[in-house]
Design a protein around this motif. Structure first.
Motif, PDB file in Angstrom:
ATOM      1  N   ILE A  36       1.014  -0.862  -0.077  1.00 36.15           N
ATOM      2  CA  ILE A  36       0.225   0.012  -0.099  1.00 36.15           C
ATOM      3  C   ILE A  36       0.980   1.244   0.075  1.00 36.15           C
ATOM      4  O   ILE A  36       1.800   1.286   0.826  1.00 36.15           O
ATOM      5  CB  ILE A  36      -0.984   0.172   1.803  1.00 36.15           C
ATOM      6  CG1 ILE A  36      -2.151  -1.202   1.221  1.00 36.15           C
ATOM      7  CG2 ILE A  36      -1.172   1.591   1.705  1.00 36.15           C
ATOM      8  CD1 ILE A  36      -1.917  -1.628   2.264  1.00 36.15           C
ATOM      9  N   ASP A  37       0.924   1.786  -1.060  1.00 37.76           N
ATOM     10  CA  ASP A  37       1.917   2.936  -0.734  1.00 37.76           C
ATOM     11  C   ASP A  37       0.546   4.076  -0.404  1.00 37.76           C
ATOM     12  O   ASP A  37      -0.214   4.755   0.058  1.00 37.76           O
ATOM     13  CB  ASP A  37       1.709   3.921  -2.862  1.00 37.76           C
ATOM     14  CG  ASP A  37       2.379   2.890  -3.750  1.00 37.76           C
ATOM     15  OD1 ASP A  37       4.018   3.058  -3.533  1.00 37.76           O
ATOM     16  OD2 ASP A  37       1.905   1.691  -4.048  1.00 37.76           O
ATOM     17  N   ILE A  38       1.157   4.684   0.600  1.00 40.60           N
ATOM     18  CA  ILE A  38       1.247   6.292   1.572  1.00 40.60           C
ATOM     19  C   ILE A  38       1.719   7.421   1.192  1.00 40.60           C
ATOM     20  O   ILE A  38       3.056   7.268   1.182  1.00 40.60           O
ATOM     21  CB  ILE A  38       0.981   5.809   2.810  1.00 40.60           C
ATOM     22  CG1 ILE A  38       0.090   4.821   2.921  1.00 40.60           C
ATOM     23  CG2 ILE A  38       0.901   7.153   3.596  1.00 40.60           C
ATOM     24  CD1 ILE A  38       0.864   4.152   4.692  1.00 40.60           C
ATOM     25  N   ILE A  39       1.455   8.252   0.730  1.00 41.91           N
ATOM     26  CA  ILE A  39       1.820   9.491   0.225  1.00 41.91           C
ATOM     27  C   ILE A  39       2.573  10.312   1.501  1.00 41.91           C
ATOM     28  O   ILE A  39       1.219  10.977   2.175  1.00 41.91           O
ATOM     29  CB  ILE A  39       1.487  10.318  -0.974  1.00 41.91           C
ATOM     30  CG1 ILE A  39       1.218   9.285  -2.016  1.00 41.91           C
ATOM     31  CG2 ILE A  39       2.573  11.978  -1.695  1.00 41.91           C
ATOM     32  CD1 ILE A  39       1.992   8.737  -2.629  1.00 41.91           C
ATOM     33  N   LEU A  60       3.491  -1.260   4.101  1.00 42.09           N
ATOM     34  CA  LEU A  60       3.370  -0.227   3.689  1.00 42.09           C
ATOM     35  C   LEU A  60       4.180   0.737   3.117  1.00 42.09           C
ATOM     36  O   LEU A  60       5.322   0.514   3.894  1.00 42.09           O
ATOM     37  CB  LEU A  60       2.680   0.357   5.401  1.00 42.09           C
ATOM     38  CG  LEU A  60       1.855   0.086   5.910  1.00 42.09           C
ATOM     39  CD1 LEU A  60       1.488   0.250   6.929  1.00 42.09           C
ATOM     40  CD2 LEU A  60      -0.232  -0.299   5.013  1.00 42.09           C
ATOM     41  N   ARG A  61       3.795   1.515   1.937  1.00 42.42           N
ATOM     42  CA  ARG A  61       5.350   1.710   1.663  1.00 42.42           C
ATOM     43  C   ARG A  61       5.127   3.119   0.869  1.00 42.42           C
ATOM     44  O   ARG A  61       3.798   4.105   1.061  1.00 42.42           O
ATOM     45  CB  ARG A  61       5.269   0.995   0.003  1.00 42.42           C
ATOM     46  CG  ARG A  61       6.502   1.950  -0.588  1.00 42.42           C
ATOM     47  CD  ARG A  61       6.701   1.254  -2.341  1.00 42.42           C
ATOM     48  NE  ARG A  61       7.173   0.117  -1.621  1.00 42.42           N
ATOM     49  CZ  ARG A  61       7.186  -1.094  -2.595  1.00 42.42           C
ATOM     50  NH1 ARG A  61       6.571  -0.812  -3.576  1.00 42.42           N
ATOM     51  NH2 ARG A  61       7.773  -2.596  -2.119  1.00 42.42           N
ATOM     52  N   PHE A  62       5.647   4.700   2.783  1.00 46.43           N
ATOM     53  CA  PHE A  62       5.770   5.257   2.580  1.00 46.43           C
ATOM     54  C   PHE A  62       6.567   5.962   1.101  1.00 46.43           C
ATOM     55  O   PHE A  62       7.696   5.947   1.266  1.00 46.43           O
ATOM     56  CB  PHE A  62       6.500   5.774   3.909  1.00 46.43           C
ATOM     57  CG  PHE A  62       4.571   5.043   4.972  1.00 46.43           C
ATOM     58  CD1 PHE A  62       4.430   6.176   5.691  1.00 46.43           C
ATOM     59  CD2 PHE A  62       5.150   4.535   5.427  1.00 46.43           C
ATOM     60  CE1 PHE A  62       3.112   5.925   6.206  1.00 46.43           C
ATOM     61  CE2 PHE A  62       4.028   4.009   6.514  1.00 46.43           C
ATOM     62  CZ  PHE A  62       3.039   4.919   6.690  1.00 46.43           C
ATOM     63  N   GLN A  63       6.274   7.003   0.942  1.00 48.21           N
ATOM     64  CA  GLN A  63       6.103   7.675  -0.378  1.00 48.21           C
ATOM     65  C   GLN A  63       6.465   9.506   0.538  1.00 48.21           C
ATOM     66  O   GLN A  63       6.077  10.171   0.440  1.00 48.21           O
ATOM     67  CB  GLN A  63       6.042   7.742  -1.638  1.00 48.21           C
ATOM     68  CG  GLN A  63       5.552   6.511  -1.819  1.00 48.21           C
ATOM     69  CD  GLN A  63       6.290   5.483  -3.075  1.00 48.21           C
ATOM     70  OE1 GLN A  63       6.997   6.413  -3.065  1.00 48.21           O
ATOM     71  NE2 GLN A  63       5.821   4.963  -3.817  1.00 48.21           N
ATOM     72  N   LYS A  89      12.128   8.805  -1.421  1.00 45.27           N
ATOM     73  CA  LYS A  89      12.343   7.342  -1.292  1.00 45.27           C
ATOM     74  C   LYS A  89      11.826   6.110  -0.687  1.00 45.27           C
ATOM     75  O   LYS A  89      11.634   6.830   0.666  1.00 45.27           O
ATOM     76  CB  LYS A  89      14.443   7.801  -0.921  1.00 45.27           C
ATOM     77  CG  LYS A  89      14.851   6.286  -1.415  1.00 45.27           C
ATOM     78  CD  LYS A  89      16.345   6.533  -1.125  1.00 45.27           C
ATOM     79  CE  LYS A  89      17.004   5.197  -0.597  1.00 45.27           C
ATOM     80  NZ  LYS A  89      17.478   5.348   0.521  1.00 45.27           N
ATOM     81  N   PRO A  90      10.906   5.490  -1.082  1.00 45.64           N
ATOM     82  CA  PRO A  90       9.720   5.151  -0.944  1.00 45.64           C
ATOM     83  C   PRO A  90      10.429   4.134   0.584  1.00 45.64           C
ATOM     84  O   PRO A  90      11.726   3.347   0.754  1.00 45.64           O
ATOM     85  CB  PRO A  90       9.908   3.643  -1.419  1.00 45.64           C
ATOM     86  CG  PRO A  90      10.558   3.893  -2.488  1.00 45.64           C
ATOM     87  CD  PRO A  90      11.457   5.509  -2.808  1.00 45.64           C
ATOM     88  N   THR A  91       9.610   4.368   2.060  1.00 43.91           N
ATOM     89  CA  THR A  91      10.393   3.178   2.673  1.00 43.91           C
ATOM     90  C   THR A  91       9.426   1.978   3.572  1.00 43.91           C
ATOM     91  O   THR A  91       7.938   2.303   3.520  1.00 43.91           O
ATOM     92  CB  THR A  91      10.629   4.303   3.721  1.00 43.91           C
ATOM     93  OG1 THR A  91      11.223   5.318   3.693  1.00 43.91           O
ATOM     94  CG2 THR A  91      10.842   4.016   5.511  1.00 43.91           C
ATOM     95  N   ASP A  92       9.498   1.168   3.081  1.00 40.07           N
ATOM     96  CA  ASP A  92       9.278   0.089   3.616  1.00 40.07           C
ATOM     97  C   ASP A  92       8.482  -0.720   4.989  1.00 40.07           C
ATOM     98  O   ASP A  92       9.608  -0.274   5.466  1.00 40.07           O
ATOM     99  CB  ASP A  92       9.291  -0.986   2.277  1.00 40.07           C
ATOM    100  CG  ASP A  92       8.733  -0.924   1.329  1.00 40.07           C
ATOM    101  OD1 ASP A  92       8.236  -0.266   0.461  1.00 40.07           O
ATOM    102  OD2 ASP A  92       9.195  -2.427   0.636  1.00 40.07           O
ATOM    103  N   VAL A  93       7.254  -0.685   5.210  1.00 33.23           N
ATOM    104  CA  VAL A  93       6.790  -1.077   6.617  1.00 33.23           C
ATOM    105  C   VAL A  93       6.396  -1.988   6.630  1.00 33.23           C
ATOM    106  O   VAL A  93       5.095  -2.537   5.912  1.00 33.23           O
ATOM    107  CB  VAL A  93       6.191   0.338   7.808  1.00 33.23           C
ATOM    108  CG1 VAL A  93       6.033  -0.763   8.925  1.00 33.23           C
ATOM    109  CG2 VAL A  93       7.086   1.747   7.780  1.00 33.23           C
TER     110      VAL A  93
END
Ligand SMILES: [Cu+2]
Length: 120
Positions: A36-39, A60-63, A89-93
């Motif tokens: 799930i991408d989260i901007i 959860l892919r934080f952008q 830079k995407p950060t995965d949780v």
């Protein structure tokens, strides 16, 4: 000289904004349901409400677009998890929420707010 610099910076910013809001969006929708991408920008997580299934591992892919220190961490207090987010830079949780419930996630100052809704 400075004028040219400021103007070109402005143009770059406008292009970036157009990119993130109009061009980058369809790509986000294409990702599989486990990611799930989260901007993270303008003081809000987008989406801020995420519904998931209990017992399923999700990413959860934080952008993070917002370079302000306010956005630098995301905290899942119920999971004892605090993650540093890199800018642009995407950060995965990765999380596996086992119990049904609502789990807020915030920045360290609780200005950014989101909620993970875990359903059966
Ligand atoms: Cu903050």
């Amino acid at each position: 000289m400075i004028d040219i610099l400021v103007n070109s910076l402005g143009v770059v910013l406008i292009v970036l904004i157009i990119y993130w809001f109009w061009i980058a969006k369809p790509r986000t929708q294409k990702t599989s349901s486990d990611v799930i991408d989260i901007i993270v920008d303008h003081g809000v997580y987008e989406p801020a409400r995420i519904e998931v299934e209990a017992g399923k591992t999700l990413t959860l892919r934080f952008q993070r677009k917002d370079p302000s220190p306010c956005a630098e961490k995301v905290v899942f207090s119920d999971f004892d998890l605090s993650v540093d987010l890199a800018v642009n830079k995407p950060t995965d949780v990765k999380l596996t929420p086992d119990n049904v419930g609502e789990y807020p996630f915030t920045c360290q100052m609780q200005m950014y707010r989101g909620v993970l809704v875990v359903k059966q």
